[in-house]
Design a protein around this motif. Structure first.
Motif, mmCIF file in Angstrom:
data_model
loop_
_atom_site.group_PDB
_atom_site.id
_atom_site.type_symbol
_atom_site.label_atom_id
_atom_site.label_comp_id
_atom_site.label_asym_id
_atom_site.label_seq_id
_atom_site.Cartn_x
_atom_site.Cartn_y
_atom_site.Cartn_z
ATOM 1 N N GLN A 1 0.884 -1.167 0.000
ATOM 2 C CA GLN A 1 0.000 0.000 0.000
ATOM 3 C C GLN A 1 0.921 1.216 0.000
ATOM 4 N N ASP B 1 0.560 4.423 -0.124
ATOM 5 C CA ASP B 1 0.256 5.640 0.626
ATOM 6 C C ASP B 1 0.056 5.308 2.098
ATOM 7 N N ALA B 2 0.936 5.836 2.944
ATOM 8 C CA ALA B 2 0.769 5.605 4.374
ATOM 9 C C ALA B 2 -0.372 6.442 4.944
ATOM 10 N N HIS B 3 -0.593 7.612 4.327
ATOM 11 C CA HIS B 3 -1.595 8.539 4.855
ATOM 12 C C HIS B 3 -2.248 9.280 3.695
ATOM 13 N N LEU C 1 -7.841 4.347 -2.431
ATOM 14 C CA LEU C 1 -6.719 3.826 -1.652
ATOM 15 C C LEU C 1 -6.103 2.693 -2.461
ATOM 16 N N CYS D 1 -3.623 -0.446 -3.662
ATOM 17 C CA CYS D 1 -3.085 -1.722 -3.196
ATOM 18 C C CYS D 1 -2.526 -2.464 -4.407
ATOM 19 N N THR E 1 -3.182 2.031 5.145
ATOM 20 C CA THR E 1 -3.284 3.440 4.757
ATOM 21 C C THR E 1 -4.231 4.132 5.716
#
Lengths: 112, 114
Positions: free
Chosen positions: B6, B8-10, B21, B23, B108
């Motif tokens: 993933q 994007d962490a945030h 989001l 994946c 995320t």
């Protein structure tokens, strides 16, 4: 909805200490799992079980033992706790290993 | 080796915005792909899964995800987010012979601005 109950919810122990985390599920699921959650790693599987008396090795088993005493109860044992085992532990269950897995609320373990 | 990424962490969006989001996975063989949501202080809850058929799958609370074999992706989307969607979202992959043995991405964190 399946209920997965973990105890204790929080635990602090010393290095070298002996810890048992408990999990009980009440929806007659045969598969149960123990995961640990750490920042940057997501959840990682420690051990899992297909049923009472069965134990399977997960992806990060070192330093952990587990025992499935009944269909409902799955225990995670840390016999010589180390600071690297400080983590948030989740128990989970599923029916016949299906991908919809039901999680408990977690046990936060701190090893000082 | 099976991996789930993933990137994007945030992610931060405004309430009412759409969100995606991301994946991506690496796995040989037949697999299940799933998404889970974790609200602060709680365990993970199942959102949706894909195994075969229509590559767009619907989940709870208006979430959907689209599978792409060519991109090795399974992105989660919602057309209009609500403040209650603030949570950490995990993508997971499992083999079809042991669907519950999940390999998770790093998660995320979705933050919703009012």
């Amino acid at each position: 909805e399946a209920a997965v109950t973990q105890s204790p919810r929080n635990k602090v122990t010393v290095t070298g200490g002996n810890v048992t985390l408990s999990c009980r599920q009440t929806n007659s699921h045969n598969y149960m799992y123990w995961y640990r959650q750490d920042t940057g790693h997501g959840l990682r599987l420690i051990h899992y079980s297909y049923g009472a008396g069965n134990l399977q090795i997960g992806d990060v088993p070192d330093g952990y033992k587990a025992t499935r005493t009944t269909q409902e109860d799955f225990f995670l044992l840390l016999e010589l706790a180390s600071p690297s085992q400080t983590s948030l532990y989740f128990c989970a269950s599923s029916h016949r290993g299906r991908t919809e897995v039901f999680f408990g609320k977690g046990t936060r373990l701190t090893v000082v | 080796t099976q991996t789930v990424s993933q990137s994007d962490a945030h992610v931060t969006v405004f309430e009412g915005d759409s969100v995606e989001l991301r994946c991506n996975y690496s796995y040989g063989g037949s697999i299940y792909l799933s998404w889970y949501i974790q609200h602060h202080g709680h365990g993970l809850q199942f959102l949706l899964k894909y195994y075969s058929g229509n590559p767009v799958v619907q989940g709870v609370n208006g979430f959907e995800a689209e599978f792409s074999k060519s991109d090795s992706s399974f992105h989660l989307r919602k057309a209009s987010v609500h403040w209650s969607d603030s949570a950490v979202y995990f993508c997971a992959v499992s083999a079809n012979y042991n669907q519950g043995k999940l390999i998770f991405g790093q998660g995320t964190k979705l933050s919703i601005k009012p």
